[in-house]
Design an enzyme around this catalytic site. Structure first.
Site, PDB file in Angstrom:
ATOM      1  N   THR A 296       0.462 -11.457  20.402  1.00 29.33           N
ATOM      2  CA  THR A 296       0.830 -10.296  20.470  1.00 29.33           C
ATOM      3  C   THR A 296       0.089  -9.406  21.729  1.00 29.33           C
ATOM      4  O   THR A 296      -1.060  -9.535  21.605  1.00 29.33           O
ATOM      5  CB  THR A 296       1.293  -9.377  19.269  1.00 29.33           C
ATOM      6  OG1 THR A 296       0.132  -9.001  18.666  1.00 29.33           O
ATOM      7  CG2 THR A 296       2.487 -10.118  18.352  1.00 29.33           C
TER       8      THR A 296
ATOM      9  N   GLY B 121       1.257  -1.289   3.764  1.00 22.20           N
ATOM     10  CA  GLY B 121       0.678  -2.466   3.517  1.00 22.20           C
ATOM     11  C   GLY B 121       1.411  -3.651   4.598  1.00 22.20           C
ATOM     12  O   GLY B 121       2.568  -3.696   4.544  1.00 22.20           O
TER      13      GLY B 121
ATOM     14  N   ASN C   9       0.684  -1.122   0.126  1.00 21.10           N
ATOM     15  CA  ASN C   9       0.046   0.107  -0.139  1.00 21.10           C
ATOM     16  C   ASN C   9       0.809   1.361   0.168  1.00 21.10           C
ATOM     17  O   ASN C   9       1.866   0.978   0.583  1.00 21.10           O
ATOM     18  CB  ASN C   9      -0.899  -0.041   1.202  1.00 21.10           C
ATOM     19  CG  ASN C   9      -1.975  -0.952   1.188  1.00 21.10           C
ATOM     20  OD1 ASN C   9      -2.421  -1.430   0.251  1.00 21.10           O
ATOM     21  ND2 ASN C   9      -2.486  -1.363   2.246  1.00 21.10           N
TER      22      ASN C   9
ATOM     23  N   ASP D  25       4.089   5.793  17.370  1.00 26.22           N
ATOM     24  CA  ASP D  25       3.156   5.313  16.290  1.00 26.22           C
ATOM     25  C   ASP D  25       3.111   3.922  16.510  1.00 26.22           C
ATOM     26  O   ASP D  25       4.468   3.172  16.244  1.00 26.22           O
ATOM     27  CB  ASP D  25       3.527   5.889  15.073  1.00 26.22           C
ATOM     28  CG  ASP D  25       2.761   5.477  14.107  1.00 26.22           C
ATOM     29  OD1 ASP D  25       1.718   4.817  14.199  1.00 26.22           O
ATOM     30  OD2 ASP D  25       3.005   5.783  12.736  1.00 26.22           O
TER      31      ASP D  25
ATOM     32  N   GLY E 236       0.608  -5.898  22.944  1.00 28.04           N
ATOM     33  CA  GLY E 236       1.023  -4.604  22.946  1.00 28.04           C
ATOM     34  C   GLY E 236       2.216  -4.360  23.939  1.00 28.04           C
ATOM     35  O   GLY E 236       3.132  -4.853  23.938  1.00 28.04           O
TER      36      GLY E 236
ATOM     37  N   ASP F 149       3.420  -5.632  12.180  1.00 28.07           N
ATOM     38  CA  ASP F 149       4.042  -6.064  10.988  1.00 28.07           C
ATOM     39  C   ASP F 149       5.807  -6.187  11.414  1.00 28.07           C
ATOM     40  O   ASP F 149       6.318  -7.170  10.927  1.00 28.07           O
ATOM     41  CB  ASP F 149       3.895  -5.221   9.848  1.00 28.07           C
ATOM     42  CG  ASP F 149       2.459  -5.098   9.710  1.00 28.07           C
ATOM     43  OD1 ASP F 149       1.793  -6.085   9.658  1.00 28.07           O
ATOM     44  OD2 ASP F 149       1.935  -4.096   9.031  1.00 28.07           O
TER      45      ASP F 149
ATOM     46  N   ASN G 272      -3.208 -10.555  17.456  1.00 33.26           N
ATOM     47  CA  ASN G 272      -3.147  -9.956  18.754  1.00 33.26           C
ATOM     48  C   ASN G 272      -4.213 -10.341  19.524  1.00 33.26           C
ATOM     49  O   ASN G 272      -4.949 -11.378  19.140  1.00 33.26           O
ATOM     50  CB  ASN G 272      -3.406  -8.493  18.069  1.00 33.26           C
ATOM     51  CG  ASN G 272      -4.867  -8.153  17.362  1.00 33.26           C
ATOM     52  OD1 ASN G 272      -5.675  -8.773  17.534  1.00 33.26           O
ATOM     53  ND2 ASN G 272      -4.787  -7.390  16.408  1.00 33.26           N
TER      54      ASN G 272
END
Length: 270
Positions: free
Chosen positions: A200, A40, A12, A222, A202, A228, A181
């Site tokens: 995952t 992406g 993307n 961020d 966090g 990813d 997640n």
């Protein structure tokens, strides 16, 4: 290292907007800054695998506006020879809104990602040394072709079922590793054996079977690319022969580092 990380997935072109807070429905807010970046889930994971030192190959599709992205991936050390170049559809796109705490919302436009084909996968020659990574931002038929091809080759199949799709449970059952997640873990239910689920969590790190990895405490800028970065780095560690605990910690460390920079990737070319 004899194997390759093969990432089959989305590419993307991201527009990233920083805001003080994410707007409510119907509300307009001013952006503090904006940027245009490569993204992406497929591209992000491939970039993370290459950054972690793994030979990396990308299978994907871009439109006529994708030349810069391909140059960027090549500059990152990623083999792009299997990326289809399509003249009649734009490259996939996403708008990412990030607030002052690092939380984000993302809206994705499919574009060329919807034209990644099973024929591209059929043309591949994989080996038991390879780690094949796939997400759910490409057509279901392609995801299934990846799972079948990986099984036939004896390659390790890593599935990141994002965005979640209920119609691909058969692929999850074929995966050697399913990276989810905590929200996706609830959706996954009991479809996959516990020792194949990598969750995952966090700021709390990640868990895979009996292994747990914790991150250094940070204040994130961020979080958009963290998952990813985790997936790509985990694949790179596995292709290098790392054990679960070591691979998990490397992936958590990479995800933590990703939270300290803006955007999932930064351009390496003009």
């Amino acid at each position: 290292m004899n194997g390759t990380v093969v990432v089959v997935g989305s590419l993307n072109l991201d527009t990233v907007l920083e805001v003080e807070r994410i707007p409510s429905p119907g509300e307009t807010v001013h952006s503090l800054s904006g940027a245009f970046m490569p993204g992406g889930k497929g591209g992000n994971q491939a970039a993370a695998a290459a950054a972690a030192g793994a030979p990396t190959r990308m299978i994907a599709a871009v439109g006529a506006d994708g030349d810069r992205y391909l140059r960027h991936l090549s500059a990152a050390g990623i083999d792009t020879s299997a990326v289809a170049r399509l003249a009649d559809v734009p490259t996939g796109a996403a708008t990412v809104i990030v607030d002052s705490t690092g939380e984000n919302v993302i809206v994705v436009t499919e574009g060329a990602n919807g034209r990644v084909s099973a024929e591209q996968v059929a043309a591949e020659t994989w080996t038991p040394d390879d780690v094949v990574v796939v997400q759910f931002e490409i057509p279901a038929a392609v995801v299934r072709a990846v799972a079948t091809r990986a099984a036939d080759a004896g390659a390790t199949l890593v599935v990141n079922p994002s965005p979640w799709r209920d119609d691909l449970g058969d692929v999850l059952e074929q995966a050697d590793v399913v990276i989810v997640n905590e929200h996706e873990r609830r959706q996954l239910g009991e479809r996959v054996a516990q020792d194949r689920i990598c969750t995952t969590r966090g700021g709390d790190g990640a868990r895979w079977a009996g292994e747990v990895a914790t991150p250094e405490p940070i204040t994130p800028l961020d979080t958009a690319g963290a998952g990813d970065a985790f997936a790509g780095t985990l694949a790179a560690a596995l292709v290098a022969g790392a054990g679960r605990g070591d691979a998990l910690q490397r992936a958590v460390d990479a995800a933590t580092a990703a939270c300290l920079r803006r955007g999932a990737q930064q351009w390496l070319t003009d």
